[in-house]
Design a protein around this motif. Sequence first.
Motif, PDB file in Angstrom:
ATOM      1  N   GLU A  81      -3.131   4.308 -14.004  1.00 18.49           N
ATOM      2  CA  GLU A  81      -1.862   4.562 -14.312  1.00 18.49           C
ATOM      3  C   GLU A  81      -1.729   5.809 -14.611  1.00 18.49           C
ATOM      4  O   GLU A  81      -2.592   6.763 -15.165  1.00 18.49           O
ATOM      5  CB  GLU A  81      -1.719   4.246 -16.113  1.00 18.49           C
ATOM      6  N   ILE A  82      -0.681   6.333 -13.655  1.00 20.98           N
ATOM      7  CA  ILE A  82      -0.703   7.864 -13.515  1.00 20.98           C
ATOM      8  C   ILE A  82       1.143   8.160 -13.752  1.00 20.98           C
ATOM      9  O   ILE A  82       2.003   7.452 -13.099  1.00 20.98           O
ATOM     10  CB  ILE A  82      -0.981   8.217 -11.828  1.00 20.98           C
ATOM     11  N   ASP A  83       1.072   9.037 -14.479  1.00 27.36           N
ATOM     12  CA  ASP A  83       2.556   9.468 -14.940  1.00 27.36           C
ATOM     13  C   ASP A  83       3.364  10.063 -13.794  1.00 27.36           C
ATOM     14  O   ASP A  83       2.793  10.788 -12.748  1.00 27.36           O
ATOM     15  CB  ASP A  83       2.414  10.495 -15.864  1.00 27.36           C
ATOM     16  N   ASN A 102       7.349   5.348 -17.592  1.00 24.60           N
ATOM     17  CA  ASN A 102       6.914   6.517 -16.671  1.00 24.60           C
ATOM     18  C   ASN A 102       5.669   6.376 -15.901  1.00 24.60           C
ATOM     19  O   ASN A 102       5.205   7.091 -15.201  1.00 24.60           O
ATOM     20  CB  ASN A 102       7.120   7.908 -17.303  1.00 24.60           C
ATOM     21  N   MET A 103       4.867   5.361 -16.223  1.00 25.06           N
ATOM     22  CA  MET A 103       3.377   5.203 -15.560  1.00 25.06           C
ATOM     23  C   MET A 103       3.515   4.312 -14.426  1.00 25.06           C
ATOM     24  O   MET A 103       3.808   3.255 -14.508  1.00 25.06           O
ATOM     25  CB  MET A 103       2.639   4.560 -16.637  1.00 25.06           C
ATOM     26  N   VAL A 104       3.140   4.968 -13.311  1.00 21.33           N
ATOM     27  CA  VAL A 104       3.001   4.202 -11.774  1.00 21.33           C
ATOM     28  C   VAL A 104       1.416   3.464 -12.045  1.00 21.33           C
ATOM     29  O   VAL A 104       0.494   4.085 -12.279  1.00 21.33           O
ATOM     30  CB  VAL A 104       3.005   5.107 -10.834  1.00 21.33           C
ATOM     31  N   LEU A 105       1.619   2.221 -11.785  1.00 20.47           N
ATOM     32  CA  LEU A 105       0.426   1.359 -11.834  1.00 20.47           C
ATOM     33  C   LEU A 105      -0.109   1.183 -10.474  1.00 20.47           C
ATOM     34  O   LEU A 105       0.819   0.718  -9.269  1.00 20.47           O
ATOM     35  CB  LEU A 105       0.966   0.107 -12.435  1.00 20.47           C
ATOM     36  N   LEU A 106      -1.202   1.670 -10.107  1.00 18.60           N
ATOM     37  CA  LEU A 106      -2.098   1.529  -8.937  1.00 18.60           C
ATOM     38  C   LEU A 106      -3.248   0.883  -9.025  1.00 18.60           C
ATOM     39  O   LEU A 106      -4.050   0.890 -10.099  1.00 18.60           O
ATOM     40  CB  LEU A 106      -2.222   2.987  -8.356  1.00 18.60           C
ATOM     41  N   GLU A 107      -3.735   0.389  -7.915  1.00 21.61           N
ATOM     42  CA  GLU A 107      -5.163  -0.279  -7.687  1.00 21.61           C
ATOM     43  C   GLU A 107      -6.004   0.197  -6.778  1.00 21.61           C
ATOM     44  O   GLU A 107      -5.551   0.251  -5.506  1.00 21.61           O
ATOM     45  CB  GLU A 107      -5.066  -1.592  -7.711  1.00 21.61           C
ATOM     46  N   LEU A 118       0.546  -1.288   0.085  1.00 17.56           N
ATOM     47  CA  LEU A 118      -0.157  -0.087   0.003  1.00 17.56           C
ATOM     48  C   LEU A 118       0.874   1.084  -0.148  1.00 17.56           C
ATOM     49  O   LEU A 118       1.739   1.296   0.645  1.00 17.56           O
ATOM     50  CB  LEU A 118      -0.980  -0.043   1.247  1.00 17.56           C
ATOM     51  N   VAL A 119       0.394   2.296  -0.700  1.00 21.23           N
ATOM     52  CA  VAL A 119       1.305   3.451  -0.990  1.00 21.23           C
ATOM     53  C   VAL A 119       0.061   4.728  -0.661  1.00 21.23           C
ATOM     54  O   VAL A 119      -1.019   4.554  -0.983  1.00 21.23           O
ATOM     55  CB  VAL A 119       2.007   3.593  -2.204  1.00 21.23           C
ATOM     56  N   GLU A 120       0.470   5.717  -0.128  1.00 17.58           N
ATOM     57  CA  GLU A 120       0.058   7.186   0.196  1.00 17.58           C
ATOM     58  C   GLU A 120       0.402   7.771  -0.981  1.00 17.58           C
ATOM     59  O   GLU A 120       1.778   8.208  -1.194  1.00 17.58           O
ATOM     60  CB  GLU A 120       0.217   7.767   1.303  1.00 17.58           C
ATOM     61  N   VAL A 121      -0.488   8.415  -1.985  1.00 20.87           N
ATOM     62  CA  VAL A 121      -0.259   9.109  -3.222  1.00 20.87           C
ATOM     63  C   VAL A 121      -0.565  10.323  -2.930  1.00 20.87           C
ATOM     64  O   VAL A 121      -1.939  10.845  -2.522  1.00 20.87           O
ATOM     65  CB  VAL A 121      -0.751   8.584  -4.539  1.00 20.87           C
ATOM     66  N   LYS A 122       0.026  11.533  -3.351  1.00 19.10           N
ATOM     67  CA  LYS A 122      -0.228  12.780  -3.356  1.00 19.10           C
ATOM     68  C   LYS A 122       0.082  13.560  -4.740  1.00 19.10           C
ATOM     69  O   LYS A 122       1.159  13.622  -5.073  1.00 19.10           O
ATOM     70  CB  LYS A 122       0.451  13.707  -2.353  1.00 19.10           C
ATOM     71  N   LEU A 123      -0.726  13.940  -5.503  1.00 14.60           N
ATOM     72  CA  LEU A 123      -0.960  14.304  -6.601  1.00 14.60           C
ATOM     73  C   LEU A 123      -0.981  16.029  -6.798  1.00 14.60           C
ATOM     74  O   LEU A 123      -1.325  16.772  -5.531  1.00 14.60           O
ATOM     75  CB  LEU A 123      -2.165  13.769  -7.623  1.00 14.60           C
ATOM     76  N   PHE A 124      -0.321  16.420  -7.798  1.00 10.42           N
ATOM     77  CA  PHE A 124      -0.121  17.850  -8.041  1.00 10.42           C
ATOM     78  C   PHE A 124      -1.705  18.538  -8.395  1.00 10.42           C
ATOM     79  O   PHE A 124      -2.016  19.398  -7.830  1.00 10.42           O
ATOM     80  CB  PHE A 124       0.790  18.322  -9.227  1.00 10.42           C
ATOM     81  N   LYS A 125      -2.442  17.490  -9.237  1.00 11.41           N
ATOM     82  CA  LYS A 125      -3.934  17.967  -9.743  1.00 11.41           C
ATOM     83  C   LYS A 125      -4.569  16.825  -9.197  1.00 11.41           C
ATOM     84  O   LYS A 125      -4.167  15.675  -9.449  1.00 11.41           O
ATOM     85  CB  LYS A 125      -3.766  18.379 -11.099  1.00 11.41           C
TER      86      LYS A 125
END
Length: 152
Positions: free
Chosen positions: A137-139, A125-130, A99-106
């Motif tokens: 898929e987030i750059d 360059n795409m991070v694969l998340l579920e 598990l990861v905690e993700v903080k995005l710019f937008k």
Amino acid sequence: MSKKIEQLTEKLVTDVISDEYELVDVEYVKENKEMYLRILIDKAGGMSIDDCEELSRIIGDKLDEDDFIDDSYYLEISSPGLDRTLKKDRDFIREAGKLVEVKLFKAIEKYGKEFVSKLNGLNGNMVLLEIDGDLLEIDKKSIAKINLYIEF
């Protein structure tokens, strides 16, 4: 200038530490008018205070010998911690399934700017998340910060 110091330090550290250790990150930053050279190192089973002390002596001596930093600075050697930040490709691959905690710019639709998800790895360059069965898929460039998530 700080990027060059970080690169030179990264090379120095990888040359002087043994294979049992992994260099996680190097940053040379200014905080409250003081310069800090922070070096994060890890090893299987985790780092101890004795490991940090020994590596601080070894790395500090080599930094003094090579003398490529003109400013005065504080040297900090530490473990990345349980909630380590993921930065390099190998981090995303090694920590897949966690598990990861993700903080995005937008913000993204449905999940916003901050969320917890399962890391499924990296594809270019795409991070694969579920999240809740949804595959995302987030750059990497869209991610402000991504850390291992600690459940208490």
